[in-house]
Motif scaffolding. Structure first.
Motif, short mmCIF file in Angstrom:
data_model
loop_
_atom_site.label_atom_id
_atom_site.label_comp_id
_atom_site.label_asym_id
_atom_site.label_seq_id
_atom_site.Cartn_x
_atom_site.Cartn_y
_atom_site.Cartn_z
N UNK A 12 0.82 -1.20 0.00
CA UNK A 12 0.00 0.00 0.00
C UNK A 12 0.86 1.25 0.00
N UNK A 13 0.48 2.19 -0.84
CA UNK A 13 1.16 3.49 -0.84
C UNK A 13 0.10 4.59 -0.67
N UNK A 14 -0.70 4.43 0.35
CA UNK A 14 -1.71 5.42 0.66
C UNK A 14 -1.13 6.57 1.46
N UNK A 15 -1.98 7.48 1.92
CA UNK A 15 -1.52 8.67 2.63
C UNK A 15 -0.65 8.37 3.84
N UNK A 16 -0.93 7.26 4.55
CA UNK A 16 -0.17 6.97 5.77
C UNK A 16 1.32 6.80 5.47
N UNK A 17 1.65 6.38 4.25
CA UNK A 17 3.06 6.18 3.89
C UNK A 17 3.82 7.50 3.87
N UNK A 18 3.11 8.59 3.56
CA UNK A 18 3.78 9.87 3.31
C UNK A 18 3.69 10.86 4.47
N UNK A 19 3.00 10.49 5.55
CA UNK A 19 2.80 11.46 6.64
C UNK A 19 4.12 11.97 7.22
N UNK A 20 5.12 11.12 7.28
CA UNK A 20 6.39 11.51 7.89
C UNK A 20 7.35 12.16 6.88
N UNK A 21 6.92 12.25 5.63
CA UNK A 21 7.78 12.80 4.59
C UNK A 21 7.57 14.31 4.45
N UNK A 22 8.65 15.09 4.30
CA UNK A 22 8.48 16.52 4.03
C UNK A 22 7.93 16.73 2.61
N UNK A 23 7.25 17.83 2.40
CA UNK A 23 6.73 18.15 1.07
C UNK A 23 7.91 18.48 0.16
N UNK A 24 8.04 17.83 -1.00
CA UNK A 24 9.15 18.16 -1.90
C UNK A 24 9.11 19.62 -2.34
N UNK A 25 10.23 20.29 -2.23
CA UNK A 25 10.28 21.71 -2.56
C UNK A 25 9.95 21.96 -4.02
N UNK A 26 10.31 21.01 -4.90
CA UNK A 26 10.01 21.22 -6.32
C UNK A 26 8.50 21.32 -6.56
N UNK A 27 7.71 20.63 -5.74
CA UNK A 27 6.27 20.70 -5.91
C UNK A 27 5.71 22.02 -5.42
N UNK A 28 6.21 22.53 -4.31
CA UNK A 28 5.73 23.83 -3.84
C UNK A 28 6.14 24.94 -4.80
N UNK A 29 7.33 24.82 -5.39
CA UNK A 29 7.76 25.81 -6.39
C UNK A 29 6.91 25.70 -7.65
N UNK A 30 6.54 24.47 -8.01
CA UNK A 30 5.67 24.25 -9.16
C UNK A 30 4.33 24.95 -8.96
N UNK A 31 3.75 24.79 -7.78
CA UNK A 31 2.47 25.43 -7.48
C UNK A 31 2.60 26.94 -7.53
N UNK A 32 3.68 27.46 -6.97
CA UNK A 32 3.87 28.92 -6.95
C UNK A 32 4.02 29.47 -8.37
N UNK A 33 4.80 28.78 -9.20
CA UNK A 33 5.02 29.26 -10.58
C UNK A 33 3.70 29.32 -11.34
N UNK A 34 2.96 28.20 -11.35
CA UNK A 34 1.74 28.18 -12.16
C UNK A 34 0.64 29.03 -11.55
#
Length: 242
Positions: A50-72
């Motif tokens: 399973x790779x549901x949400x519980x797998x990612x709770x301890x992971x930081x948000x990738x900076x490339x994704x936040x920059x992607x959101x900001x750009x668009x």
């Protein structure tokens, strides 16, 4: 250890060398092969992990994704501003129709590319399709697949440092610049827009901690803007009353 994005890129290049198809087509086939294996546990010997949400709770948000959101988001806001401004020149309805829809569809292209690229990134990180469908508010896999256009795959390759497809036009370069915060990307402009949005929509001063999660320079910028925006709103209120 190479990332899942890197592994898929390498497999796609190997397939491209064997078959002569484009990089984007090879990457798509690698992805579809993987999906078929996930649908048939017998092929891999056991049910997929399973790779549901519980797998990612301890992971930081990738900076490339936040920059992607900001750009668009910056590009989308620009086109929405231009579409709104067309209404201030309301002397020619024919001109308004064309120019307003041009601007709105330009904004929509950026929105679709943003949603598709985030979704493709999550797909490559192993997020289950059930959750992707849920996040995108669709019911069927074919509705999900529509988000994974060739432009999205090209954009994602640039964002994650993978080689550009043979038929790459511009989105690989844009994705690379977003990751590097250079070139097409203008982080200082994104922060101006973000400050204005916080000042306009933030629940302050009702919530005295509304901006505590922001970097200190951005928080200071927001707090400096709030009195100016409220003064402008107050003046407009008085003009309407008169």
């Amino acid at each position: 250890m190479q990332s899942r994005n890197q592994a898929r890129a390498n497999a796609a290049r190997q397939r491209q060398a064997r078959t002569g198809e484009s990089y984007a087509a090879a990457l798509e086939m690698i992805r579809l092969d993987r999906l078929r294996k996930l649908d048939d546990p017998a092929e891999v010997g056991s049910p997929p992990a399973s790779r549901g949400p519980e797998y990612f709770h301890a992971e930081p948000v990738p900076e490339v994704l936040t920059e992607l959101v900001r750009y668009h988001s910056h590009r989308i806001a620009k086109y929405l501003y231009l579409a709104m401004d067309e209404g201030r020149w309301g002397h020619d309805f024919a001109e308004w129709q064309a120019m307003t829809l041009y601007k709105l569809t330009d904004a929509l292209e950026h929105l679709h590319l943003l949603i598709g690229t985030i979704s493709a990134y999550l797909r490559n990180e192993g997020v289950e399709r059930y959750f992707l469908r849920r996040y995108l508010q669709v019911n069927e896999d074919h509705q999900l697949e529509r988000y994974f256009s060739s432009q999205v795959e090209e954009h994602l390759a640039g964002l994650t440092g993978q080689p550009a497809p043979e038929d790459s036009v511009v989105w690989h370069s844009v994705g690379s610049d977003i990751a590097d915060r250079s070139g097409w990307s203008k982080p200082e402009r994104h922060e101006v827009l973000e400050a204005a949005l916080h000042a306009h929509f933030g629940n302050y001063p009702d919530d005295g901690q509304a901006f505590d999660h922001l970097p200190v320079p951005l928080k200071e910028h927001v707090l400096a803007l709030i009195p100016l925006m409220r003064e402008a709103n107050h003046s407009a209120h008085h003009e309407d009353a008169d």
